[in-house]
Design an enzyme around this catalytic site. Structure first.
Site, PDB file in Angstrom:
ATOM      1  N   ASP A   1      -2.166   2.056  -4.895  1.00 16.80           N
ATOM      2  CA  ASP A   1      -3.279   2.743  -4.351  1.00 16.80           C
ATOM      3  C   ASP A   1      -4.604   1.227  -4.914  1.00 16.80           C
ATOM      4  O   ASP A   1      -4.173   0.599  -5.950  1.00 16.80           O
ATOM      5  CB  ASP A   1      -4.062   3.460  -4.455  1.00 16.80           C
ATOM      6  CG  ASP A   1      -3.123   4.388  -4.284  1.00 16.80           C
ATOM      7  OD1 ASP A   1      -2.301   4.420  -3.523  1.00 16.80           O
ATOM      8  OD2 ASP A   1      -2.730   6.227  -4.514  1.00 16.80           O
TER       9      ASP A   1
ATOM     10  N   HIS B   1       1.060  -1.264  -0.679  1.00 19.91           N
ATOM     11  CA  HIS B   1      -0.154  -0.049  -0.098  1.00 19.91           C
ATOM     12  C   HIS B   1       1.017   1.472  -0.370  1.00 19.91           C
ATOM     13  O   HIS B   1       0.211   2.441  -0.279  1.00 19.91           O
ATOM     14  CB  HIS B   1      -0.808  -0.087   0.987  1.00 19.91           C
ATOM     15  CG  HIS B   1      -2.519   0.640   0.793  1.00 19.91           C
ATOM     16  ND1 HIS B   1      -2.211   1.786   0.078  1.00 19.91           N
ATOM     17  CD2 HIS B   1      -3.311   0.246   1.120  1.00 19.91           C
ATOM     18  CE1 HIS B   1      -4.023   1.707  -0.135  1.00 19.91           C
ATOM     19  NE2 HIS B   1      -4.061   0.768   0.794  1.00 19.91           N
TER      20      HIS B   1
END
Length: 425
Positions: free
Chosen positions: A401, A397
């Protein structure tokens, strides 16, 4: 009589220490020159240390799982004749050659590569002539298992001819675990059997896997996205390709998935990337060096299909078979086990509904196709039976995204559901 201190030789450039993964002798044993006395594991390979002299073992330094520095005394052997400097140099050269050329745990019989995914239909094979069943003694000698599995079974007093492999013909550590847990009836639903607790030292490849996975989860904030994909047309296309393959290898679904992955990556460069934590730098790779997670008797190994984007589905199929076999027989080279930019992992016939695979650091994504099954679906307002496959992707992450991961999987889904696009320019 003289005592010879067998020191762990320099077994590769940049290697400062090695792990003792197995002793083949004990104090008091008589050994012959060139007889194996221990297996030592480095980052490159597992190497058998052979005694340079004949004599009696009077001292062993370390237990299985201990790390030993290069130049440390591995064993002390009481012998009639000590080797000279030239002979000791030859010993060191021989060990170095083993690191580069020899397999880690090659079995006496090489297994056929496993199909990397569950298929919903099996093509009929020509009937083979019936062979007489081997006797009990013959069956024992024909049991397929790695040296590590055989040693563990011997230490536990387990007759491997009584252990039933759950997949294929080879007995793995997982099969031995099941046998120890449930006994000879472990394949019978509901069967149970109490056994004593067992403590196992985490050593060798299993320890390296544990360290890498712990580092990955510790450093990478994972998230996983799962999508359902209708692969009815993909399976039909695969059947058509196999019907006209000639002398080319039979296609599983994995080469088609890999081809689709490579075709979609140019629009989503953040998926095919690596992240350097210390430098704070992301490298988006142009070439796709696809790691292919492969289960072996000693643990999970990830050989790499280099420049997968330049290969057609037949070339991918051949490379998958070659690398899988090399990994399972311990013949994969260091070059074939490093340099991956993205990883594909499949549980094969075990399938599953969904997976949450752990990223192979420093990569930022890992893709996991699951088992193909037939499910009811609504197609053009009508109920139909379709072949469906869930596909998972875990991402870092810090780099990827959620929207980007979902967009990438949707692009991949489009190609897999309309396979003609995989082959379109």
């Amino acid at each position: 009589m003289a005592k010879f201190s067998f020191k762990l030789p320099d077994i590769g450039e940049g290697i400062a220490e090695a792990e003792i993964v197995a002793w083949h002798v004990k104090v008091g044993d008589e050994v012959e020159e060139d007889q194996g006395i221990a297996d030592m594991m480095t980052d490159k390979a597992t190497v058998e240390m052979e005694s340079p002299v004949s004599g009696t073992i009077v001292e062993l330094n370390g237990e299985e799982g201990d790390m030993l520095a290069i130049g440390s005394v591995l064993a002390v052997i009481e012998t009639d004749e000590l080797p000279d400097e030239e002979e000791e140099a030859a010993i060191a050269d021989k060990v170095k050659a083993q690191v580069d050329d020899e397999p880690e745990d090659a079995d006496e019989a090489e297994p056929e590569p496993e199909e990397p995914e569950e298929e919903t239909a099996v093509e009929p094979e020509p009937a083979a002539e019936a062979e007489p069943k081997p006797s009990t003694e013959e069956a024992k000698t024909r049991v397929l298992a790695s040296p590590a599995v055989r040693k563990r079974a011997a230490d536990l007093g387990v007759d491997l001819s009584q252990v039933k492999p759950q997949t294929g013909d080879r007995i793995r550590h997982s099969d031995l675990d099941q046998y120890l847990t449930y006994g000879a009836t472990y394949l019978t639903p509901g069967a149970s059997k109490k056994r004593d607790d067992e403590e196992l030292k985490v050593i060798g490849l299993r320890r390296k896997i544990a360290e890498n996975m712990a580092a990955s989860k510790r450093h990478i904030p994972h998230f996983t996205y799962v999508e359902e994909i209708d692969v009815t047309e993909l399976e039909a296309a695969r059947a058509d390709l196999n019907a006209t393959r000639g002398d080319r290898p039979k296609l599983t679904v994995l080469p088609l998935i890999i081809a689709a992955i490579c075709k979609t990556l140019p629009e989503f460069p953040m998926i095919n990337a690596t992240y350097d934590d210390e430098a704070g730098r992301v490298t988006r790779h142009g070439a796709v060096h696809l790691g292919m997670a492969t289960q072996t008797d000693t643990g999970l190994i990830v050989p790499v299909i280099k420049n997968a984007q330049d290969k057609n589905v037949w070339q991918l199929a051949m490379e998958i078979a070659r690398l899988s076999d090399a990994a399972r027989t311990g013949k994969a080279t260091q070059e074939e086990l490093t340099g991956g930019t993205l990883t594909l992992t499949s549980l094969g016939p075990l399938g599953g509904i969904a997976t949450t695979p752990v990223i192979n650091r420093p990569q930022v994504a890992i893709i996991g196709p699951n088992k193909i099954v037939e499910r009811p679906a609504i197609v053009d307002g009508e109920l139909a039976i379709r072949k469906q496959m869930n596909l998972s992707i875990s991402c870092d992450h810090r780099v990827v995204d959620g929207y980007d991961a979902a967009s990438y999987v949707q692009a991949l889904k489009r190609l897999l559901e309309t396979p003609v696009l995989i082959f379109a320019d």
